[in-house]
Design an enzyme around this catalytic site. Structure first.
Site, short mmCIF file in Angstrom:
data_model
loop_
_atom_site.label_atom_id
_atom_site.label_comp_id
_atom_site.label_asym_id
_atom_site.label_seq_id
_atom_site.Cartn_x
_atom_site.Cartn_y
_atom_site.Cartn_z
N GLY A 1 0.83 -1.19 0.00
CA GLY A 1 0.00 0.00 0.00
C GLY A 1 0.87 1.24 0.00
O GLY A 1 2.01 1.21 0.45
N GLN B 1 3.01 9.88 1.34
CA GLN B 1 4.34 9.29 1.37
C GLN B 1 5.20 9.70 0.18
O GLN B 1 6.42 9.55 0.21
CB GLN B 1 4.25 7.75 1.41
N CYS C 1 6.11 -0.37 7.06
CA CYS C 1 5.73 0.78 6.24
C CYS C 1 6.91 1.15 5.35
O CYS C 1 8.05 1.15 5.80
CB CYS C 1 5.39 1.96 7.17
N LEU C 2 6.62 1.47 4.09
CA LEU C 2 7.69 1.87 3.16
C LEU C 2 8.41 3.12 3.64
O LEU C 2 9.57 3.36 3.28
CB LEU C 2 7.13 2.10 1.75
N HIS D 1 -4.18 1.54 7.77
CA HIS D 1 -2.80 2.06 7.81
C HIS D 1 -2.63 3.22 6.82
O HIS D 1 -2.09 4.27 7.16
CB HIS D 1 -1.84 0.90 7.50
N GLU D 2 -3.13 3.02 5.59
CA GLU D 2 -2.96 4.05 4.55
C GLU D 2 -3.82 5.29 4.85
O GLU D 2 -3.39 6.42 4.59
CB GLU D 2 -3.28 3.49 3.16
N HIS E 1 -2.05 7.54 7.09
CA HIS E 1 -1.06 8.38 6.40
C HIS E 1 -1.69 9.68 5.91
O HIS E 1 -1.09 10.75 6.01
CB HIS E 1 -0.47 7.65 5.19
NI NI Z 1 2.86 3.14 5.58
#
Ligand code: NI
Length: 169
Positions: A46, A51, A92-93, A134-135, A138
């Protein structure tokens, strides 16, 4: 399409609150394509626009094994959440190499526009439900490590800054 640089925690831009998309036009569709390419390249499940330093309410997700079921959520909102929650191990990226437990709803129903601007309702459980939560965090400027204790969070912050310093040498 283009690969977009991903912001890394504790970059303050990760805490900006995203604005709703006014119109799903060619600009947004190009953003979605770039975000999908970036997510697949980074082997993530995701990615939120926040991000990649775009502060509009756009999310891309793919939790399929084959990596061939992209899901696009524009202006997402949760219209239902399950009464039950569970602790889920997340990564998380934007926080590479860090995994820790976060309490999430077991299931959610999300309403969002797709990349054609059409309203869709997604009934999600398991990994997809977690990923959506989660997204969406963000987009509110919240990174998953903020659910952890201040001690853990500071340790992660220090580790990330050190890694970033070494990388930029
Ligand atoms: Ni993330």
């Amino acid at each position: 399409m283009a690969y977009l640089p991903i912001l890394c925690y504790p970059d303050p831009r990760l805490h900006k609150v995203a604005q709703p998309v006014q119109v799903v036009d060619a600009r947004i569709r190009a953003l979605v394509s770039d975000m999908l390419e970036t997510m697949y390249e980074a082997k993530g499940i995701g990615l939120a626009a926040t991000q990649v330093n775009v502060h509009e309410r756009v999310i891309v997700i793919d939790v399929s094994e084959e990596r061939d079921q992209p899901l696009v959520l524009i202006n997402p909102e949760l219209v239902w959440t399950s009464p039950t929650t569970h602790l889920n191990e997340e990564g998380c990226l934007s926080v590479p190499g860090i995994y820790d437990g976060v309490e999430r709803f077991d299931a959610v129903h999300a309403r969002a526009l797709d990349r054609h601007g059409v309203v869709q309702t997604i009934e999600a459980d398991e990994l997809l439900a977690v990923c959506i939560q989660h997204e969406m965090d963000h987009l509110m400027g919240k990174v998953f490590v903020e659910y952890l204790s201040p001690l853990k969070r500071n340790r992660i912050k220090t580790k990330m800054l050190k890694a970033q310093r070494e990388e930029s040498r």
